[in-house]
Design a protein around this motif. Structure first.
Motif, mmCIF file in Angstrom:
data_model
loop_
_atom_site.group_PDB
_atom_site.id
_atom_site.type_symbol
_atom_site.label_atom_id
_atom_site.label_comp_id
_atom_site.label_asym_id
_atom_site.label_seq_id
_atom_site.Cartn_x
_atom_site.Cartn_y
_atom_site.Cartn_z
ATOM 1 N N LEU A 10 0.822 -1.214 0.000
ATOM 2 C CA LEU A 10 0.000 0.000 0.000
ATOM 3 C C LEU A 10 0.857 1.266 0.000
ATOM 4 C CD1 LEU A 10 -2.953 -1.039 2.325
ATOM 5 C CD2 LEU A 10 -2.858 -0.980 -0.167
ATOM 6 N N ARG B 277 1.877 1.800 -3.554
ATOM 7 C CA ARG B 277 0.722 2.312 -4.270
ATOM 8 C C ARG B 277 0.568 3.819 -4.033
ATOM 9 N NH1 ARG B 277 -4.133 3.664 -2.120
ATOM 10 N NH2 ARG B 277 -5.815 3.765 -3.666
ATOM 11 N N GLU B 278 0.697 4.210 -2.774
ATOM 12 C CA GLU B 278 0.521 5.637 -2.448
ATOM 13 C C GLU B 278 1.626 6.478 -3.096
ATOM 14 O OE1 GLU B 278 -1.143 6.307 1.375
ATOM 15 O OE2 GLU B 278 0.225 7.991 1.735
ATOM 16 N N LEU C 80 3.360 5.762 -5.788
ATOM 17 C CA LEU C 80 3.217 5.795 -7.251
ATOM 18 C C LEU C 80 2.069 6.727 -7.660
ATOM 19 C CD1 LEU C 80 3.882 2.051 -8.221
ATOM 20 C CD2 LEU C 80 5.424 4.013 -8.490
ATOM 21 N N TYR D 173 2.354 8.361 -11.408
ATOM 22 C CA TYR D 173 2.525 7.224 -12.320
ATOM 23 C C TYR D 173 1.187 6.610 -12.731
ATOM 24 C CZ TYR D 173 7.476 7.507 -11.253
ATOM 25 O OH TYR D 173 8.776 7.938 -11.121
ATOM 26 N N PHE D 174 0.239 6.616 -11.804
ATOM 27 C CA PHE D 174 -1.141 6.259 -12.157
ATOM 28 C C PHE D 174 -2.080 6.939 -11.166
ATOM 29 C CE2 PHE D 174 0.196 2.632 -9.450
ATOM 30 C CZ PHE D 174 -0.854 2.539 -8.546
ATOM 31 N N GLU E 59 -7.735 5.185 -12.233
ATOM 32 C CA GLU E 59 -7.232 4.095 -13.104
ATOM 33 C C GLU E 59 -7.204 2.778 -12.338
ATOM 34 O OE1 GLU E 59 -4.009 5.620 -16.276
ATOM 35 O OE2 GLU E 59 -3.541 6.227 -14.227
ATOM 36 N N GLU E 60 -6.766 2.869 -11.087
ATOM 37 C CA GLU E 60 -6.731 1.660 -10.244
ATOM 38 C C GLU E 60 -8.130 1.063 -10.119
ATOM 39 O OE1 GLU E 60 -6.959 2.017 -5.897
ATOM 40 O OE2 GLU E 60 -5.051 0.961 -5.850
ATOM 41 N N GLN E 61 -9.100 1.930 -9.844
ATOM 42 C CA GLN E 61 -10.474 1.467 -9.659
ATOM 43 C C GLN E 61 -10.978 0.762 -10.921
ATOM 44 O OE1 GLN E 61 -11.894 1.512 -6.743
ATOM 45 N NE2 GLN E 61 -13.620 0.365 -7.608
ATOM 46 N N VAL F 206 -9.205 -0.774 -13.206
ATOM 47 C CA VAL F 206 -8.537 -2.076 -13.360
ATOM 48 C C VAL F 206 -9.167 -3.100 -12.419
ATOM 49 C CG1 VAL F 206 -6.357 -3.331 -13.054
ATOM 50 C CG2 VAL F 206 -6.355 -1.095 -14.164
ATOM 51 N N ILE F 207 -9.435 -2.678 -11.177
ATOM 52 C CA ILE F 207 -10.019 -3.616 -10.202
ATOM 53 C C ILE F 207 -11.405 -4.063 -10.675
ATOM 54 C CG2 ILE F 207 -10.932 -3.833 -7.845
ATOM 55 C CD1 ILE F 207 -8.579 -2.112 -6.902
ATOM 56 N N MET G 292 -11.060 -6.581 -13.430
ATOM 57 C CA MET G 292 -10.617 -7.894 -12.942
ATOM 58 C C MET G 292 -11.759 -8.596 -12.209
ATOM 59 S SD MET G 292 -6.645 -7.422 -11.693
ATOM 60 C CE MET G 292 -6.989 -6.289 -10.377
ATOM 61 N N GLN G 293 -12.504 -7.831 -11.418
ATOM 62 C CA GLN G 293 -13.593 -8.444 -10.654
ATOM 63 C C GLN G 293 -14.745 -8.870 -11.562
ATOM 64 O OE1 GLN G 293 -14.359 -5.484 -7.595
ATOM 65 N NE2 GLN G 293 -12.956 -6.484 -6.162
#
Lengths: 105, 96, 207
Positions: free
Chosen positions: C27, C30-31, C33, C38-39, C43-45, C47-48, C51-52
């Motif tokens: 984590l 992540r924070e 980056l 970097y992202f 964007e993370e949300q 991707v999640i 995937m889900q």
């Protein structure tokens, strides 16, 4: 048989019964998973092989002890620090801040 | 695209070496003899993706081993097989 | 970046907080980056969510089409990556490979070195697939491991273990259950389970 090339090279080793329990994926695990996909997309990692290389460098006791996504975190940290993208001091500071924020809740 | 060195049905030997870095040949398969089951596409070499771009693109094969040859103490049928993927630079012709 | 609406700095309230050193390490990366640009958390949300959204229903869809359409099945077995594009799935650059079960052949998939798995078609891999015990043993004693999953095979059945070592991703094409003649593709797809696509289940049931 040739010696395993690292702690990941498990095929054919002695091991116990398979634990068939289903386990939910915690949100932080999805976050680490997503971070790796994004690190690949953004060129911070050149290929999944790079992540795997870092995992395979783990000491056998760490490989056994760490969960799947903890290994990913450990390997990404190794790659980002050795490439100079992040500094170890900043990582340590951020972990301390995260712990403090958790304690304050 | 280069032409594949091996063709389906051909006997090959999987090299027995252990580079210090990441590679995709499990220890149990090293030094074993197998038969080419399928010729796959060309892909970057895993060894060359560590701080690199994987070049040169290299032919990948799916090869098949007989379980009874692979594991001396195999408890199963003589029919049983194991397939895995091996890059061309890890294969050599098997004689006999 | 300090206000409380910044999702990069908050734990999800409805999820347990990770406390292990290495989860926090993840984590922290992540924070850093996100802070470094970097992202983004958005964007993370995305991707999640993507995937889900993947589940074995995708694999079930492919299997049902193969059961209904012999020409599709032939294309699928010959060149899986191209065939699944007809159904809107794309796994490139990995090579998608379909393994057909029959009365005399049973296929089972593992990744002994890592835990490679066609996530886009099967969703998140089960914990046991990533476990040491499965990875270590299924290559050497597949029949004993399959028995732990409730699959008992006679010595007349050839067991084929597939170690996903490089750029191929595998899915088993299970046998179509008897008594499903005339079923729709949708009905058939609903019979297909995750484990049957990995090969740790052999028989699909209509009950």
């Amino acid at each position: 048989m040739t010696q395993p090339s690292g702690p990941h090279d498990l095929g054919g080793l002695d091991a116990g019964p398979v634990d068939l329990a289903e386990k939910d994926t915690a949100y932080w695990e999805w976050q680490i998973d997503a971070m790796i996909r994004l690190a690949l997309q953004k060129g911070l990692l050149t290929d999944f092989a790079e992540l795997r290389d870092g995992i395979e460098r783990l000491a056998p006791e760490d490989y056994e002890k760490l969960s799947y996504y903890e290994r990913w975190a450990r390997s990404l940290a190794y790659a980002l620090v050795s490439k100079g993208i992040l500094q170890q001091a900043d990582i340590d500071q951020t972990i301390a801040a995260l712990r403090q924020r958790q304690a304050g809740r | 695209m280069t032409l594949p060195l091996y063709r389906p049905g051909q006997r090959v030997r999987i090299a027995d070496r252990t580079p210090a870095t990441h590679h995709r040949v499990p220890a149990y398969a090293k030094g074993q003899t197998a038969v080419v089951e399928r010729v796959c596409g060309e892909h970057g070499q895993p060894e060359n993706f560590i701080r690199g771009n994987g070049e040169p693109l290299t032919r990948l094969y799916r090869v098949r081993l007989l379980q009874r040859e692979l594991w001396p103490d195999y408890r199963g049928s003589h029919l049983d097989k194991l397939d895995l993927e091996v890059f061309e630079h890890w294969l050599e012709p098997a004689h006999g | 970046m300090g206000d409380h609406h910044d999702h990069s700095k908050t734990f999800q309230p409805d999820h347990p907080e990770p406390t292990s050193d290495d989860a926090l390490l993840g984590l922290a990366l992540r924070e850093l980056l996100i802070d470094g640009g970097y992202f983004t958390a958005a964007e993370e949300q995305a991707v999640i969510e993507k995937m889900q959204g993947a589940s074995p229903e995708n694999g079930g869809h492919i299997v049902a089409r193969a059961w209904k359409d012999p020409e599709f099945k032939a294309r699928l077995l010959d060149h899986g990556s191209e065939a699944i594009k007809e159904l809107g799935f794309d796994l490139s650059p990995t090579e998608f490979t379909v393994l057909e079960n029959s009365r005399s052949i049973h296929n089972v998939v593992v990744c002994t070195l890592c835990s490679c798995y066609p996530r886009a078609l099967l969703g998140m891999s089960p914990a046991w697939y990533k476990s040491k015990n499965y990875r270590a043993r299924v290559v050497r004693e597949p029949r004993q491991v399959l028995a732990e999953f409730g699959v008992e095979l006679s010595s007349e059945v050839e067991v084929r273990v597939h170690d996903s070592t490089a750029e191929l991703r595998y899915m088993v094409l299970p046998q179509r259950p008897a008594g499903t003649e005339g079923w729709t593709e949708q009905q058939l797809a609903a019979l297909v389970t995750r484990d049957s696509l990995i090969g740790t289940q052999r028989t699909l049931t209509t009950g």
